[in-house]
Write a protein that holds these residues in place. Structure first.
Motif, PDB file in Angstrom:
ATOM      1  N   HIS A  30      43.296 -22.123   8.547  1.00 12.64           N
ATOM      2  CA  HIS A  30      42.787 -23.375   7.995  1.00 12.64           C
ATOM      3  C   HIS A  30      41.459 -23.107   7.284  1.00 12.64           C
ATOM      4  O   HIS A  30      40.915 -22.018   7.358  1.00 12.64           O
ATOM      5  CB  HIS A  30      42.464 -24.374   9.122  1.00 12.64           C
ATOM      6  CG  HIS A  30      43.575 -24.701  10.043  1.00 12.64           C
ATOM      7  ND1 HIS A  30      44.330 -25.838   9.906  1.00 12.64           N
ATOM      8  CD2 HIS A  30      44.038 -24.065  11.146  1.00 12.64           C
ATOM      9  CE1 HIS A  30      45.219 -25.891  10.890  1.00 12.64           C
ATOM     10  NE2 HIS A  30      45.058 -24.834  11.659  1.00 12.64           N
ATOM     11  N   HIS A  97      44.943 -28.675  16.144  1.00 12.23           N
ATOM     12  CA  HIS A  97      44.584 -28.269  14.792  1.00 12.23           C
ATOM     13  C   HIS A  97      45.641 -28.561  13.747  1.00 12.23           C
ATOM     14  O   HIS A  97      45.316 -28.728  12.574  1.00 12.23           O
ATOM     15  CB  HIS A  97      44.245 -26.764  14.761  1.00 12.23           C
ATOM     16  CG  HIS A  97      45.396 -25.888  15.149  1.00 12.23           C
ATOM     17  ND1 HIS A  97      46.224 -25.312  14.217  1.00 12.23           N
ATOM     18  CD2 HIS A  97      45.856 -25.507  16.364  1.00 12.23           C
ATOM     19  CE1 HIS A  97      47.150 -24.602  14.851  1.00 12.23           C
ATOM     20  NE2 HIS A  97      46.940 -24.716  16.156  1.00 12.23           N
ATOM     21  N   GLU A 117      40.048 -21.539  11.924  1.00 19.71           N
ATOM     22  CA  GLU A 117      39.379 -22.193  10.795  1.00 19.71           C
ATOM     23  C   GLU A 117      38.427 -21.208  10.126  1.00 19.71           C
ATOM     24  O   GLU A 117      37.684 -20.502  10.810  1.00 19.71           O
ATOM     25  CB  GLU A 117      38.560 -23.402  11.272  1.00 19.71           C
ATOM     26  CG  GLU A 117      39.364 -24.517  11.867  1.00 19.71           C
ATOM     27  CD  GLU A 117      39.888 -25.524  10.856  1.00 19.71           C
ATOM     28  OE1 GLU A 117      39.678 -25.332   9.640  1.00 19.71           O
ATOM     29  OE2 GLU A 117      40.497 -26.512  11.302  1.00 19.71           O
TER      30      GLU A 117
END
Length: 185
Positions: A30, A97, A117
């Protein structure tokens, strides 16, 4: 066996147990920055992403925070622009997430995936340090969870294509995959 490359452990309340018997077999990449495109200096103690994952984001701190401050989201780790890796959820637990998601016909990717992330945006290049540390962390995760193979490493856009675009066109998939390949030779 490689040592775990995590630099700092935080404890997000936004996680829970995976369904019994679930094999961890997917890695989801991400991006995040709060406010969008605003990156934190290396020595900053206050990080809005940290506050979001810890459930304490101040909705008044920035106009864009009002709509997200109450969200209950987390990732297993964030890799900051300087390459530091902060862990928010133990890998064996389910981080929140992926949201509504599907991979290879299987719904609810949070159940069987690990979410990483990168501090960034879809359209700004990621740093050399981030690629190096992402490769290091991925290699470690693949040792711990052998069902995570190179073919089972995806972006958020691959599991939620109508909702998400990250890590975006700025993420250099060929570079990352080549680094993984070279690191296993």
């Amino acid at each position: 066996m490689l040592p775990c490359p995590v630099d700092k452990v935080r404890h997000s309340p936004h996680c829970d147990q995976r369904p019994a018997g679930t094999e961890i077999n997917l890695l989801v990449i991400h991006n995040i920055s709060l406010p969008a495109g605003d990156f934190v200096p290396d020595n900053a103690e206050q990080r809005a992403v940290d506050d979001l994952f810890l459930g304490r984001l101040d909705p008044k701190a920035h106009p864009s925070f009002a709509s997200i401050a109450a969200l209950r989201v987390s990732a297993h780790c964030v890799i900051w622009r300087n390459g530091a890796i902060w862990q928010y959820v133990p890998f064996a637990q389910r981080a929140w997430h992926a949201g509504v998601s599907s991979y290879a016909g299987r719904e609810r990717c949070n159940d069987f995936s690990i979410g990483i992330e990168l501090e960034g945006t879809d359209n700004l290049p990621y740093t050399e340090a981030q690629y190096q540390r992402l490769t290091e962390l991925t290699r470690w995760l693949m040792q711990q969870y052998p069902a995570i193979t190179p073919e089972r490493i995806v972006g958020h856009q691959h599991i939620a294509p109508t909702r998400k675009t990250d890590p975006g066109p700025a993420f250099d998939w060929p570079r990352y995959r080549l680094a993984l390949q070279e690191s296993t030779l």
